[in-house]
Design a protein around this motif. Structure first.
Motif: not given
Ligand code: SAM
Length: 272
Positions: A21-38
């Motif tokens: 579920s949490a890491y079945a694919d990279g979707r949720y991890l990417a959402a958490r990583q992407s906030i660091y863009r700001w």
């Protein structure tokens, strides 16, 4: 700062939830990583790893490599290294440069003294037995090898914890609802030093403080929603709480011009 119940901690380290579920694919991890863009200042985390491995040659094992952000960068910047990506989820490894393997950090399929560097980045808080896993990481390292481990402070992103607790409270009709599930608190920056210090005598911590300032609620919503795998641990209806938090974040941005999130992560450079 949030503090999980025992049941929440068990769910954060539940292998079935993690892999399916949490890491079945990279979707949720990417959402958490992407906030660091700001975030300011910006940290090039893969670049820091490359820098810390300047004196390393041979094999690097990235344990819990996720979507391969660090594996990819090492392939590009250090083609001389043999980089192996490993994760408990086969699904998240789909686009990670090979070789990769599906395995549990708690039962490393590597011989003693066989690896020159190990990465355990933002993943030790997900293993059931943290101390035994660290012993295993030390076991596979060659003498003179290095472990790079990373995690977040107990104070990291406290404004999101407050946003969540207020939204949960609004739904329950009380001032403050149940705390958000915390991923990193089982192995926070504050706890990491003593966990790692039992197996590694030489520890150096690179703290990475920063502030995220956002003028659009979407990345906040994506971050909160990325905890969906633990929705039944929240004590409030998950999606309703995310929507409520989104409305509050939008109101804060409207009133103050932005939503600010205080961050504190860190990388521990560990030698035996
Ligand atoms: C927060 S992500 C971090 C990914 C990557 N290291 C990074 O920093 O971008 C945690 C990763 O650890 C993996 N993981 C969790 N428990 C694990 C275990 N027992 N063995 C191997 N991988 C595990 C998860 O599947 C997930 O991909």
């Amino acid at each position: 700062m949030t503090s999980n119940t025992a049941q929440q901690n068990a769910a954060v380290a539940d292998k079935s939830i993690l892999a399916n579920s949490a890491y079945a694919d990279g979707r949720y991890l990417a959402a958490r990583q992407s906030i660091y863009r700001w975030q300011q200042p910006q940290y090039d985390l893969p670049g820091i790893v490359v820098e810390e491995l300047a004196d390393t040659s041979g094999t690097v094992l990235d344990v819990g490599c996720g979507n391969g952000k660090f594996v990819s960068r090492l392939h590009t910047d250090r083609p001389d290294l043999q980089v192996v990506g490993m994760d408990i989820s086969g699904g998240i490894l789909a686009d990670v440069p090979k070789p990769v393997l599906v395995a549990d950090a708690q039962a490393l399929p590597f011989a003693d003294n066989s690896v020159d560097a190990v990465l355990a980045l933002h993943m030790l808080y997900h293993v059931g037995d943290i101390a035994a896993t660290i012993e295993g990481l030390a076991r596979v390292l060659r003498p003179g090898g290095v472990l790079l481990a990373s995690t977040n402070s107990d104070t990291d992103k406290r404004e999101l914890d407050q946003l969540w607790a207020k939204a949960a409270g609004d739904i329950l009709g009380i001032p403050e609802g149940p705390a958000r599930v915390s991923l990193s608190s089982r192995f926070s920056l504050e706890k990491a030093r003593s966990y790692l210090g039992t197996a590694f005598k030489d520890l150096r911590v690179r703290e990475l403080p920063g502030t995220i300032e956002i003028t659009d609620p979407a990345p906040i919503v994506a971050h909160l929603a990325s905890y969906e795998a633990w929705a039944d641990q929240c004590g409030v209806p998950f999606h309703e709480t995310v929507s409520r938090a989104a409305a509050s974040a939008a109101a804060i941005i409207e009133a103050e011009g932005s939503f600010k999130i205080t961050c504190l992560g860190g990388i521990l450079v560990c030698r035996i």
